[in-house]
Write an enzyme that holds these catalytic residues in place. Structure first.
Site, mmCIF file in Angstrom:
data_model
loop_
_atom_site.group_PDB
_atom_site.id
_atom_site.type_symbol
_atom_site.label_atom_id
_atom_site.label_comp_id
_atom_site.label_asym_id
_atom_site.label_seq_id
_atom_site.Cartn_x
_atom_site.Cartn_y
_atom_site.Cartn_z
ATOM 1 N N GLY A 194 -2.194 33.056 25.665
ATOM 2 C CA GLY A 194 -2.122 33.817 26.911
ATOM 3 C C GLY A 194 -1.645 32.981 28.080
ATOM 4 N N HIS A 202 -15.448 27.796 7.578
ATOM 5 C CA HIS A 202 -15.270 26.351 7.619
ATOM 6 C C HIS A 202 -16.435 25.695 6.889
ATOM 7 C CE1 HIS A 202 -14.521 22.355 9.112
ATOM 8 N NE2 HIS A 202 -13.409 22.760 9.657
ATOM 9 N N SER A 210 -16.128 18.017 12.287
ATOM 10 C CA SER A 210 -14.744 17.931 11.819
ATOM 11 C C SER A 210 -14.650 17.756 10.307
ATOM 12 C CB SER A 210 -14.040 16.773 12.510
ATOM 13 O OG SER A 210 -12.786 16.576 11.903
ATOM 14 N N ARG A 216 -10.738 24.184 2.332
ATOM 15 C CA ARG A 216 -11.852 24.797 3.043
ATOM 16 C C ARG A 216 -12.509 25.942 2.285
ATOM 17 N NH1 ARG A 216 -9.637 25.146 9.315
ATOM 18 N NH2 ARG A 216 -9.732 22.924 9.690
ATOM 19 N N ARG A 235 -5.675 29.974 6.929
ATOM 20 C CA ARG A 235 -4.948 29.136 7.871
ATOM 21 C C ARG A 235 -5.202 27.670 7.554
ATOM 22 N NH1 ARG A 235 -6.352 26.335 12.104
ATOM 23 N NH2 ARG A 235 -8.422 27.241 12.339
ATOM 24 N N LEU A 283 -3.528 25.988 16.849
ATOM 25 C CA LEU A 283 -3.004 25.575 18.149
ATOM 26 C C LEU A 283 -1.494 25.732 18.162
ATOM 27 C CD1 LEU A 283 -5.123 22.339 18.720
ATOM 28 C CD2 LEU A 283 -5.630 24.677 19.356
#
Lengths: 637, 221, 257
Positions: free
Chosen positions: A45, A266, A284, A330, A435, A441
């Site tokens: 956005g 995750h 992480s 994942r 993904r 990002l």
């Protein structure tokens, strides 16, 4: 429902360049005549609003947070992928394209993904020009790290705060345009509906979260960049405010919702510690480089980790996936943790956790080396759990993290409602069924900086616009509907809090439509959710005033939408009789428990059309064709 | 004009002016101290020094006016900044904690105003000779005698010592803080700048307070 | 554990507020401070009382939405921690806990513990950016930046814009926040072309918003959840003097040929 993907003709590598040339432009002097609404101020956005404002359009940008800088893109830790090949280790646009298609389990459009890989390089240039302080090596050049699902180092990062730095870059670009007067920012303002006039999106209805005032805003195009719907599970790594309202309202006005069942879990999050828990914190993925995942072999083993001898531990990832071991992708790592806990071998409170043990690495490399690599993560873990991970193994458990599904868009990022564009996590376009790390990002910024600034002018140049204003019947009617609904929420005066409904919905979704799904569970959920929804509308308790800052009221509206959306998600999961990426149907697995895709029947994007309250949604299909890659089975053994 | 507005008109600029004038005043205080310590060298040395200063004539007046200007800038801007600071938080915390701010830093205005009062008294006491009959009884040329006469009064001496404590506190924060206000911050320099305030404060306090204390104790007569 | 909370309650920006006593019973020491407030709010709702309004979003210490002055300290007693990551094990049963909003004229209370921080946005809008059009900038590696510079810029760039610096400052000054952005862009070569304009505009806006001035007491550094150093304030001061002297007043623009 018209699902023309508008993919340009020609070879894959030339589609975007060719399309950019063929699209029409808007003369600089004419741009100020076009009003654009951007909903959401995250990476997608903010970058879109800043760029379009810079081009001279009249932009209004809305966010529910108190500042555009707080959008949840800010929390992304790991990094951003780009096919720069700065490390010279064999990366290329085509390789990033292929990794992304494969990582998405062959459920994304080739042309979109290729474009994403192409513009990934511009993103890094753009961000560096804005003053984003990426990590650098001693030569002063940009540093890279490697990430899951890739064999090259292509991830650019800024310590563990890449999302923050990229968002602050986009926020600063947005600030520049606000300063120049080309973007008007509306913070603490929540979009509650889209206004469609003569089949085109021409505005939105918003509520000012401070004054409670509900108003209409007109525009020539509406861009939704409102993020994903992970909070349908109540507990997720999303921010508390993340919600499905903007996209769900658009869906109810005619926009197709694609692949809602694709959710990413995750594997390494801090487990739930009690029923007061409000959100889950991600650790992480990089921890799995040096940590070994295990559970006790025995069920209901109440001993502490130290008391369990080596021979009574099950290093299940190493056992099941000898070649990838603890670095399995994942979805696989997450599902294996769930299996272990379902079999009664989970550790910690409630048995919902597995150990991530660094003892071997500390023995091998020394505590200092581990501290250098993961010091900040260990510190964060200790802050939250009060346990010292240098001494006792970490406890981790999977958590909902990202949603691949979203509003259907064509190659131009326009939904099936003309003039309604959808960017970032809010759309369904680039990640297929799963993904890869450091790709969210990339997609958000690609959409906002490098796609919409080309495709939006093309829409403007090809359309004729009738003038509209806030007093037109369509606006008045939509505004009345929003007003009625808001008033209704306050007038129920029931006995249950909004959060209790949200928690109950979350539990249904997690149990029946979480990491592993099956027919009977999904059918049960589809039965339970409408009941819960009905109870909500009869028994929810929302205090406070309408014309005032009222957080309970804000939440109530969002949960009401989750209660509708959750059902669609289950229906989508039920219809997709295959396992792919983030969607695992226990009926569809190989003998070893791996996901089994069904390319003959399900190689399509499932797009749902809203047919009215209480009526079943209708499924439409956009078939996916693969001309440049071969459909293959993922294997990590 | 733009420069003046940026420097005087703005908090960051005004702070720098306060810092620079503060350092200048500190320089004056140090010079004043070194002159005063001649009192320990006996009446001749001290009176000769005083006479030497007076013989400067016009230059002395220029220096005095300059000092006055510096003083007014320092005081005026500091008060303005403080009023702005007060206005910036109209509603106080019910429960306020202090994490890092030193005692000295929190009472800069109070120590500053006490010093202001002290300076007026000090000028009236020794320069204009209107505050004390004991001092006035000594001829103006005998500065040494004035000092002894003035400080023989324990109340006067007590006030002087108190004022010097305030000055020391003011300098302890002020001197080190001035470097930060002027943007002088570097790991290699900080070891010096951060200690400079406390060191100067200690020197000033011990040096100045030693005079009235010595007079009272009869060490100098 | 059981706690007695003293909470600032204020209906809206126009009304007066007051401290109210709220009992928090059976608080888990493993819950975060905000989760403790969630539970308190559920109880208040059960009693038919309006829940306490407070800002929060990511709950992992990065969005900067959460605030709260807890027993006089912004973000509570833990060093380098936001309120959302503060856990109840930092408190003792029976303790009285005072919870107040940020207090500054430029951060007015909107409701209960929520303040309006748009003044922070306006300071950033005044100049906290590099004017770089989206398009085709030079390759990211065309301009090497020494690692120490990149690291130093990063140390400043971690600011989350929460406002704790202004809340902690005895003078309600947000210097650390303003300095973090000025300093980040002053260190990086990309920020150099606009460095004079930027610092003058941002400092000027800070004044216009009605914030106080820095008196070098470093409460901000102690309160900052991201542990940003006051070194950046010194750099901003330098930048400011440099710009005050060098930057010429703007001339009237003239069109091209």
């Amino acid at each position: 429902m018209n699902l023309d993907s508008k993919i340009p003709s020609g070879p894959l590598e030339e589609k975007w360049e060719k399309h950019k040339f063929e699209m029409k432009l808007v003369n600089p002097a004419n741009r100020r005549k076009y009003d654009v609404i951007v909903v959401g101020s995250g990476l997608a956005g903010a970058s879109a609003a800043a760029t379009l404002g810079g081009h001279g359009y009249n932009v209004k940008c809305f966010c529910f947070q108190d500042s555009p800088r707080r959008a949840h893109s800010i929390a992304a830790q790991g990094g951003i992928n780009a096919a720069k090949n700065y490390q010279g280790d064999g990366d290329s646009v085509h390789r990033l394209f292929y990794d992304t298609i494969k990582g998405g389990d062959f459920r994304a459009r080739e042309a979109n993904v290729h474009r994403l890989a192409e513009v990934s390089r511009n993103i890094i240039d753009q961000c560096v020009a804005q003053g984003v302080p990426f990590a650098r090596d001693y030569g002063g050049l940009l540093d890279n790290r490697s990430f899951g699902g890739a064999q090259v180092s292509r991830t650019f990062y800024a310590r563990g705060q890449t999302g923050q730095q990229l968002l602050l870059g986009a926020y600063s670009a947005l600030n520049r345009e606000i300063n120049r007067g080309s973007v008007k920012m509306y913070s603490r303002t929540e979009m509650l509906d889209v206004v469609v006039v003569d089949g085109k999106a021409r505005g939105i209805i918003v509520r000012n979260l401070i004054t409670g005032e509900i108003t209409a805003h007109t525009a020539h195009a509406v861009i939704l960049a409102s993020g994903g719907y992970g909070n349908v599970f109540y507990l997720s790594t999303n921010a508390k405010g993340c919600n499905v309202t903007a996209t769900w309202r658009a869906h109810k006005r005619g926009a197709g919702f694609a692949n809602p069942c694709y959710t990413q879990i995750h594997p390494t999050c801090i487990p739930v510690s009690g029923d007061y828990q409000s959100k889950l914190t991600l650790m992480s993925e990089s921890l799995r480089n040096d940590g070994r995942v295990w559970v006790p072999k025995k069920q209901n083993d109440k001993r502490t980790a130290a008391e369990i001898p080596e021979s009574e531990r099950d290093y299940y990832l190493e056992r099941k996936y000898p070649s990838y071991g603890n670095l399995a992708p994942r979805d696989i790592a997450s599902r294996s943790a769930k299996e272990a806990c379902d079999s009664g071998r989970g550790v910690g409170p409630g048995g919902l956790g597995v150990y991530l043990d660094f003892a071997d690495s500390i023995k091998r490399l020394g505590e200092d080396a581990i501290k250098k690599r993961y010091g900040n993560l260990f510190h964060m873990y200790q802050k939250i759990t009060a346990e010292n991970p240098y001494k006792t193994p970490m406890r981790i458990y999977p958590a909902v993290h990202y949603t691949m599904g979203g509003l259907w868009v064509d190659y131009n990022l326009m939904s099936n409602i003309p003039g309604l564009f959808v960017l970032g996590e809010a759309n369904f376009s680039d990640h297929g069924a799963n993904r890869l790390g450091a790709s969210a990002l990339m997609q958000g910024l690609a959409d906002g900086y490098f796609v919409i600034p080309f495709t939006l002018p093309n829409y403007f140049a090809n359309e004729k616009f009738e003038p509209v204003n806030e007093s037109d019947p369509a606006f008045k009617q939509t505004l009345d509907e929003v007003q009625t609904r808001t008033t209704k929420l306050l007038s129920i005066k029931g006995n249950r809090s909004v959060d209790s409904f949200h928690k109950e919905l979350g539990k249904i979704m997690w149990d029946k439509c979480g990491m592993a799904r099956d027919k009977s569970g999904l059918e049960e959920a589809i039965k339970k959710i409408p009941q819960l929804r009905e109870e909500f509308w009869q028994n929810v308790k929302v205090l406070g005033d309408e014309k005032d800052l009222n957080q309970s009221l804000e939440r109530a509206g969002r949960v009401a939408d989750f209660l509708e959306f959750g059902e669609l998600m289950c229906r989508d999961a039920l219809h997709r009789e295959e396992s792919c990426g983030g969607h695992f149907r226990t009926e569809h697995q190989t003998e070893d428990g791996e996901a089994k895709r069904n390319d003959d029947k399900f190689c399509y994007a499932g797009v749902w059309e809203f047919k009215g309250d209480g009526k079943p949604s209708e499924l439409h299909k956009e078939n996916l064709t693969f001309e440049n890659v071969k459909l293959a089975t993922r294997s990590y053994k | 004009m733009a420069l003046c507005d940026r420097i005087i008109g703005n908090g960051v600029g005004a702070k720098a002016v306060v810092a620079i004038t503060g350092l200048m005043l500190t320089g004056f205080v140090m010079a004043h101290l070194s002159g005063n310590l001649l009192v320990f060298a006996g009446p001749e040395a001290f009176n000769k020094y005083a006479a030497g200063l007076k013989s400067l004539g016009g230059i002395l007046w220029v220096a005095r006016l300059g000092l006055l200007g510096i003083f007014i800038l320092h005081l005026g801007l500091a008060i303005r900044l403080n009023l702005e600071n007060k206005a910036a938080r109209p509603q106080k915390y019910v429960n306020e904690a202090t994490m890092e701010a030193t005692f000295a830093s929190r009472y800069m205005v109070q120590t500053g105003l006490l010093l202001f009062a002290f300076i007026i008294y000090h000028l009236a006491h020794y320069t204009f000779r209107v505050a004390s009959d004991d001092v006035n009884a000594v001829p103006a040329e005998d500065v040494y005698g004035m000092v002894i006469a003035g400080f023989s009064n324990p109340i006067v001496s007590g006030f002087y010592v108190l004022a010097m404590a305030a000055l020391a506190m003011h300098l302890k924060h002020g001197v080190s803080s001035a470097f930060q206000s002027l943007g002088i911050y570097h790991p290699n320099l900080n070891v010096v700048t951060q200690k400079l305030g406390p060191i100067i404060a200690a020197i000033v306090f011990v040096g100045f307070a030693s005079i009235p204390v010595s007079v009272l104790m009869g060490c100098i007569k | 554990m059981d706690l007695t909370l003293h909470v600032w309650r204020q209906k809206n920006s126009k009304s007066d507020g007051h401290m109210e006593i709220v009992e928090a019973k059976d608080v888990s020491e493993h819950s975060s401070f905000l989760e403790m407030l969630d539970v308190v709010n559920e109880n208040l709702l059960g009693q038919g009382k309006e829940p306490i309004a407070f800002d929060h979003d990511c709950r992992e210490g990065i969005c900067g939405a959460c605030s709260l002055v807890i027993n006089g300290e912004p973000h509570g007693p833990e060093y380098g921690t936001t309120t959302c990551q503060l856990h109840m094990r930092s408190f003792k049963s029976g303790q009285h806990v005072y919870i107040e909003p940020w207090r500054a004229r430029a951060l007015p209370v909107l409701k209960d513990l929520i303040v309006d921080r748009t003044s922070f946005d306006r300071i950033q809008q005044a100049g906290g950016f590099v004017s770089s059009n989206t398009g085709s900038p030079q390759d990211a590696n065309a301009l090497p930046i020494p690692k120490p510079d990149a690291d130093k810029a990063f140390d400043a760039a971690v600011c989350i814009g929460c406002g704790a610096c202004a809340a902690a400052c005895k003078n309600a000054s947000p210097m650390l926040f303003v300095a973090a952005k000025v300093s980040q862009l002053a260190i990086l070569p990309q920020g150099k072309p606009e460095r004079e304009r930027r610092v003058l505009a941002m400092v000027d806006q800070m004044k216009k918003e009605g914030f106080g001035n820095c008196t070098n007491q470093y409460e901000c550094e102690a309160a900052c959840p991201k542990e940003i150093s006051v070194e950046h304030i010194a750099r901003m001061n330098r930048e400011y003097f440099r710009a005050a002297i060098l930057e010429e007043p703007e001339k009237q623009g003239h069109g091209g040929d």
